[in-house]
Design an enzyme around this catalytic site. Sequence first.
Site, PDB file in Angstrom:
ATOM      1  CB  CYS A  27      -0.950  -0.005   1.195  1.00 20.29           C
ATOM      2  SG  CYS A  27      -0.129  -0.140   2.803  1.00 20.29           S
TER       3      CYS A  27
ATOM      4  CG  HIS B 282      -4.041   0.787   4.732  1.00 18.53           C
ATOM      5  ND1 HIS B 282      -3.514  -0.127   3.830  1.00 18.53           N
ATOM      6  CD2 HIS B 282      -5.106   1.362   4.112  1.00 18.53           C
ATOM      7  CE1 HIS B 282      -4.251  -0.113   2.722  1.00 18.53           C
ATOM      8  NE2 HIS B 282      -5.210   0.780   2.879  1.00 18.53           N
TER       9      HIS B 282
END
Length: 931
Positions: free
Chosen positions: A286, A856
């Site tokens: 990510c 994230h």
Amino acid sequence: SCVGCRGERTAMATVAANPAAAAAAVAAAAAVAEDKEPQHEELPGLDSQWRQIENGESGRERPLRAGESWFLVEKHWYKQWEAYVQGGDQDSSTFPGCINNATLFQDEINWRLKEGLVEGEDYVLLPAAAWHDMVSWYGLEHGQPPIERKVIELPNIQKVEVYPVELLLVRHNDLGKSHTVQFSHTDSIGLVLRTARERFLVEPQEDTRLWAKNSEGSLDRLYDTHITVLDAALETGQLIIMETRKKDGTWPSAQLHVMNNNMSEEDEDFKGQPGICGLTNLGNTCFMNSALQCLSNVPQLTEYFLNNCYLEELNFRNPLGMKGEIAEAYADLVKQAWSGHHRSIVPHVFKNKVGHFASQFLGYQQHDSQELLSFLLDGLHEDLNRVKKKEYVELCDAAGRPDQEVAQEAWQNHKRRNDSVIVDTFHGLFKSTLVCPDCGNVSVTFDPFCYLSVPLPISHKRVLEVFFIPMDPRRKPEQHRLVVPKKGKISDLCVALSKHTGISPERMMVADVFSHRFYKLYQLEEPLSSILDRDDIFVYEVSGRIEAIEGSREDIVVPVYLRERTPARDYNNSYYGLMLFGHPLLVSVPRDRFTWEGLYNVLMYRLSRYVTKPNSDDEDDGDEKEDDEEDKDDVPGPSTGGSLRDPEPEQAGPSSGVTNRCPFLLDNCLGTSQWPPRRRRKQLFTLQTVNSNGTSDRTTSPEEVHAQPYIAIDWEPEMKKRYYDEVEAEGYVKHDCVGYVMKKAPVRLQECIELFTTVETLEKENPWYCPSCKQHQLATKKLDLWMLPEILIIHLKRFSYTKFSREKLDTLVEFPIRDLDFSEFVIQPQNDSNPELYKYDLIAVSNHYGGMRDGHYTTFACNKDSGQWHYFDDNSVSPVNENQIESKAAYVLFYQRQDVARRLLSPTGSSGAPASPACSSPPSSEFMDVN
């Protein structure tokens, strides 16, 4: 019949290195010759002919020059011409007639040269000027093409290339149809590509690339179009395949070598907004997806790749670059994302390229999006650097010169070595001022930057959660939340806790408890930075010292562990395992009670809240059992781990492994290492000296022999179950301060930039060498912004690293979507007539959610065509409102200068009409709440 005479040189200078050119040359020559015949009376004198052809500046004897053309003449005809001109009679019967090279060709259809022709035996070579003279004087046999060949430069030699390379050109989707084309060894691969595009009638807007089939049958990409056929090691008869990019931005060959695009059949006709395309998470990638989405939404950079401007600037020979592979992999990604034919794509090839050139990104570990962004910008810059050979540039100090002059010199020096689209778009210039604290010497330099890493205002306080263990056994442990100075000491923690408890800091001992044992006992002068947020910190109320001082009347502080015997035994049934449980204690024992009996009673008192005393019936039961045990042989029992015989006074028990005198046992008042030696009456537990790990072996190292022993309370399972209340033992109360939350006031982005430009003193690990003092100094340093780039990347330094800790700052940074004004920070004399040079609009944000160990990354980005903001979360893309963009997760900000946005919007811009980020948003019902 002969073709050509004086006046027809241009027609006969046609290159005929391949059949098609030969046919064209023959047709042109025939057209000229319809009404023309060689006019011998126009010929110069024979002596003059000889001098021009053999000895003149343009004659055969002149040296070869790389790249020029020479022509083949059949040896027999040339010998006849020599006899004719040397005979001295223009009307002689030895007149050679038209130039006739028939014996040099295999046939008169393709006009291909015979193999194995040898210079001097089969042909002679004439430079272009001599050839044109010959043709104008004697003409060329009708239908024959001139045999023109190039001079090529090989290592240490130049030669006429008689036999060019014949390549078979085919298209990837029609391998059965080929074109045979001759190329010189010195022709570029770019010429091969252009020729293939012409032969296969490729549209100008279509992207193409070449593959060469090698001798092993596999295909090799011809990356560098600037190298020659010789450098590419192409050979006659080799198959060259031209591949055309598909409408969705992918290459047909990609489906053969890499994983599929994940486009299902129903998606083949998908047509969406270009740029609104997700990136599949390959496993902790990510961070890469976030950086790529930000960069993909930089308008001028994306247009640069979509319009194929990068193809002419690929630098394959830069030793600091990645052989153009990073730039090509990124270009493929951009073309796919902006084709409008994908909902999401798999960046597998790009991930492999990044891992190949930057080993830190190999595998699938989590990384920092800003670190990848830094690598990618540097890699793209070097792959697209227009400077092919970097010259040495010496950095010069200001030495009292005006800033304007020094800055201009620094930028020019930077551009002499670094000139690319990345420099044009992202590079700025700041002024660095260093001042020596001793001699006052001032050093001023101007340095380029690609992004600004700005610090966040950091609070000098931190919150620590601790458990306070009072001496009063009736009171439960208390949980406290303390506000302490970040750079404070353990004593500061005790002072803060004292305000909550009323207990003097001198009566506190601080310990780190891990896995039911003391991991560390802190000294008051130790720094608080050595305590991590995840540590379990216990603060004990004590009334003495842990170090025994002979002659002192203070109580002795004893570390105590709790252990339980486990039912597991070894093969001879003589050993019971011991397992630690519960929270350890620091118990203050008066000196006059410092015996095993006294220690047992003190511990019974300290444990009285959750340990029940046996009643009289229990005592009787215990006495009967113990009387029975006394009749048994004197063998080691499970409670002692050693001999049960009464030890001699002033002796340590033989099972303890310690010397006869232990510093902890003042005057050896305990006498032995375990207690009781015999069960005279009912005891709930036994006591034993252990090491800091809670095991009985204290002879593992010479240091531990004389080290502070700990006491272990050993419980039998039945006794523990009967008298030890585990629920009550684990109970604690929360102090009112636990509800306290240290509020973090939001900060403005401008405050972070002010911190960036604040004077700071260099750290001891990074001193500056003063040329005046001739020694390293802890100088003061100040950075100022001098020139700002078109795209300004601002990295918020949320991650803080120290020797003992790492933390993420989740401070809310308020940043404007539009009109971020840098005029107050730029110290270069400003152009008041054009304020747009200092104002910026936001176009993308890289977000990080979570903490240091996990997290994230996502992206907010404004589409350059629609002006609409979107939220990119790996392969998911959703439209968002502008009021959702600002959050505590913002990590890297991308700003576009307003004059650049205006230029791109104008009709003369580099592309269509990119919309402004200030465009209105659609109804909020269509948006996903990402907060």
